[in-house]
Design a protein around this motif. Structure first.
Motif, PDB file in Angstrom:
ATOM      1  N   LYS A   1       0.826  -1.212   0.000  1.00  0.00           N
ATOM      2  CA  LYS A   1       0.000   0.000   0.000  1.00  0.00           C
ATOM      3  C   LYS A   1       0.866   1.272   0.000  1.00  0.00           C
ATOM      4  O   LYS A   1       2.091   1.202   0.220  1.00  0.00           O
ATOM      5  CB  LYS A   1      -0.929  -0.043   1.218  1.00  0.00           C
TER       6      LYS A   1
ATOM      7  N   HIS B   1     -16.567  -3.129   1.116  1.00  0.00           N
ATOM      8  CA  HIS B   1     -16.561  -2.298   2.324  1.00  0.00           C
ATOM      9  C   HIS B   1     -17.309  -0.975   2.126  1.00  0.00           C
ATOM     10  O   HIS B   1     -17.223  -0.087   2.980  1.00  0.00           O
ATOM     11  CB  HIS B   1     -15.118  -1.976   2.749  1.00  0.00           C
TER      12      HIS B   1
ATOM     13  N   PHE C   1     -15.378   3.502   7.473  1.00  0.00           N
ATOM     14  CA  PHE C   1     -14.009   3.857   7.090  1.00  0.00           C
ATOM     15  C   PHE C   1     -13.791   3.865   5.584  1.00  0.00           C
ATOM     16  O   PHE C   1     -12.679   4.104   5.120  1.00  0.00           O
ATOM     17  CB  PHE C   1     -13.007   2.900   7.760  1.00  0.00           C
TER      18      PHE C   1
ATOM     19  N   LEU D   1     -10.467   4.950   3.523  1.00  0.00           N
ATOM     20  CA  LEU D   1      -9.711   3.854   2.906  1.00  0.00           C
ATOM     21  C   LEU D   1      -9.409   4.174   1.440  1.00  0.00           C
ATOM     22  O   LEU D   1      -8.267   4.017   0.978  1.00  0.00           O
ATOM     23  CB  LEU D   1     -10.525   2.549   3.027  1.00  0.00           C
TER      24      LEU D   1
ATOM     25  N   ARG E   1      -1.337 -14.265   4.218  1.00  0.00           N
ATOM     26  CA  ARG E   1      -2.054 -13.661   5.355  1.00  0.00           C
ATOM     27  C   ARG E   1      -1.235 -13.810   6.642  1.00  0.00           C
ATOM     28  O   ARG E   1      -1.199 -12.901   7.464  1.00  0.00           O
ATOM     29  CB  ARG E   1      -3.435 -14.307   5.522  1.00  0.00           C
TER      30      ARG E   1
ATOM     31  N   ARG F   1       2.994  -6.288   8.975  1.00  0.00           N
ATOM     32  CA  ARG F   1       2.280  -5.149   9.558  1.00  0.00           C
ATOM     33  C   ARG F   1       2.904  -4.725  10.892  1.00  0.00           C
ATOM     34  O   ARG F   1       2.979  -3.534  11.187  1.00  0.00           O
ATOM     35  CB  ARG F   1       0.800  -5.488   9.698  1.00  0.00           C
TER      36      ARG F   1
ATOM     37  N   ILE G   1      -4.262   1.066  11.695  1.00  0.00           N
ATOM     38  CA  ILE G   1      -5.209   0.190  10.993  1.00  0.00           C
ATOM     39  C   ILE G   1      -5.559   0.758   9.617  1.00  0.00           C
ATOM     40  O   ILE G   1      -5.896   0.017   8.702  1.00  0.00           O
ATOM     41  CB  ILE G   1      -6.463  -0.079  11.849  1.00  0.00           C
TER      42      ILE G   1
ATOM     43  N   ASN H   1      -1.884   0.326   6.760  1.00  0.00           N
ATOM     44  CA  ASN H   1      -1.375  -0.943   7.305  1.00  0.00           C
ATOM     45  C   ASN H   1      -0.533  -1.756   6.316  1.00  0.00           C
ATOM     46  O   ASN H   1      -0.480  -2.977   6.383  1.00  0.00           O
ATOM     47  CB  ASN H   1      -2.517  -1.763   7.921  1.00  0.00           C
TER      48      ASN H   1
HETATM   49  N1  UDP Z   1      -9.714  -0.722   7.538  1.00  0.00           N
HETATM   50  C1  UDP Z   1      -9.711   0.508   8.176  1.00  0.00           C
HETATM   51  N2  UDP Z   1     -10.353   0.625   9.374  1.00  0.00           N
HETATM   52  C2  UDP Z   1     -10.981  -0.420   9.977  1.00  0.00           C
HETATM   53  C3  UDP Z   1     -10.974  -1.669   9.328  1.00  0.00           C
HETATM   54  C4  UDP Z   1     -10.325  -1.790   8.106  1.00  0.00           C
HETATM   55  O1  UDP Z   1      -9.138   1.462   7.659  1.00  0.00           O
HETATM   56  O2  UDP Z   1     -11.539  -0.250  11.066  1.00  0.00           O
HETATM   57  C5  UDP Z   1      -9.030  -0.836   6.240  1.00  0.00           C
HETATM   58  C6  UDP Z   1      -7.644  -1.444   6.400  1.00  0.00           C
HETATM   59  O3  UDP Z   1      -6.763  -0.781   5.509  1.00  0.00           O
HETATM   60  C7  UDP Z   1      -7.865  -2.884   5.957  1.00  0.00           C
HETATM   61  C8  UDP Z   1      -8.934  -2.699   4.869  1.00  0.00           C
HETATM   62  O4  UDP Z   1      -9.768  -1.676   5.365  1.00  0.00           O
HETATM   63  O5  UDP Z   1      -6.664  -3.456   5.491  1.00  0.00           O
HETATM   64  C9  UDP Z   1      -9.747  -3.933   4.581  1.00  0.00           C
HETATM   65  O6  UDP Z   1     -10.275  -4.448   5.794  1.00  0.00           O
HETATM   66  P1  UDP Z   1     -10.278  -5.999   6.078  1.00  0.00           P
HETATM   67  O7  UDP Z   1     -11.136  -6.218   7.290  1.00  0.00           O
HETATM   68  O8  UDP Z   1     -10.643  -6.732   4.823  1.00  0.00           O
HETATM   69  O9  UDP Z   1      -8.755  -6.304   6.525  1.00  0.00           O
HETATM   70  P2  UDP Z   1      -7.538  -7.058   5.818  1.00  0.00           P
HETATM   71  O10 UDP Z   1      -8.095  -8.202   5.024  1.00  0.00           O
HETATM   72  O11 UDP Z   1      -6.850  -6.037   4.944  1.00  0.00           O
HETATM   73  O12 UDP Z   1      -6.662  -7.488   6.960  1.00  0.00           O
END
Ligand code: UDP
Length: 141
Positions: free
Chosen positions: A11, A54, A59, A63, A87, A104, A111, A114
Motif C-alpha cells: 500500500k 466495504h 471507514f 480507505l 495472510r 504489519r 489500521i 497498514n
Molecule cells: N480498515 C480501516 N479501518 C478499519 C478496518 C479496516 O481502515 O476499522 C481498512 C484497512 O486498511 C484494511 C482494509 O480496510 O486493510 C480492509 O479491511 P479488512 O477487514 O478486509 O482487513 P484485511 O483483510 O486487509 O486485513
C-alpha cells in the motif's frame, strides 16, 4: 497442499517508506514466487471498485483516500497455500495486534495505513487477480 495464487498489494504507506524490496523478500523467503507485478497509481474508481465490499463501512471514504494517496505495488504471488501463507506473513489488520515479526508489525503505523493487502480466500483471490491482471500477464515458473 495445493499451489495457489493470491493478490498482494503493497500500500501507499509502505511504498512511500521505500520498503517494497524488504516486503517482497519476506514473500520470497517464505517460498512464494512473484508471478506478476506492477507499480501503479490507482484511480478513485479503481480503489472504490476494489474495496466495494466495504462500501457501507464508516471507514470506506478514508480507505479510498488512502489507497489513492500514492502509488501501490501490486503482485500476484504463487506457491503452496499462498493465500494463507501471505495472510500469516502480513499479520493482523491492526498493526498493534499483529504478531511480532509480521509485515504489519514491522512496517505499518495504524489500521488505516497498514502496509499490505492480501486476498482472504480462493474466490476473492481469483476476482482480485483478474481485476488487476486481466488477460495472460501472469506467469507460473
Ligand atoms: N480498515 C480501516 N479501518 C478499519 C478496518 C479496516 O481502515 O476499522 C481498512 C484497512 O486498511 C484494511 C482494509 O480496510 O486493510 C480492509 O479491511 P479488512 O477487514 O478486509 O482487513 P484485511 O483483510 O486487509 O486485513
Amino acid at each position: 497442499m495445493t499451489v495457489e495464487r493470491t493478490l498482494s498489494i503493497i500500500k501507499p504507506d509502505a511504498v512511500a517508506k521505500n520498503v517494497i524490496g524488504q516486503i517482497v523478500a519476506r514473500f520470497e523467503g517464505a517460498g512464494l514466487k512473484v508471478a506478476a507485478a506492477k507499480l501503479v497509481q490507482l484511480s478513485r474508481a479503481e480503489a472504490e471498485q476494489f474495496y466495494a465490499v466495504h462500501a457501507a463501512r464508516p471507514f470506506f471514504k478514508d480507505l479510498v483516500d488512502f489507497m489513492v494517496s500514492g502509488p501501490v505495488f501490486i503482485q500476484v504471488l504463487e506457491g503452496e497455500g499462498a493465500i494463507a501463507k501471505n495472510r500469516d506473513l502480513m499479520g493482523a489488520t491492526d498493526p498493534k495486534k499483529a504478531a511480532a515479526g509480521t509485515i504489519r508489525a514491522d512496517f505499518a503505523e495504524s489500521i488505516d495505513a497498514n502496509a499490505v493487502h492480501g486476498s482472504d480466500a480462493p474466490e476473492t483471490a481469483a476476482v482480485e487477480i483478474a481485476f488487476f491482471f486481466p488477460g495472460l500477464n501472469v506467469y507460473s515458473r
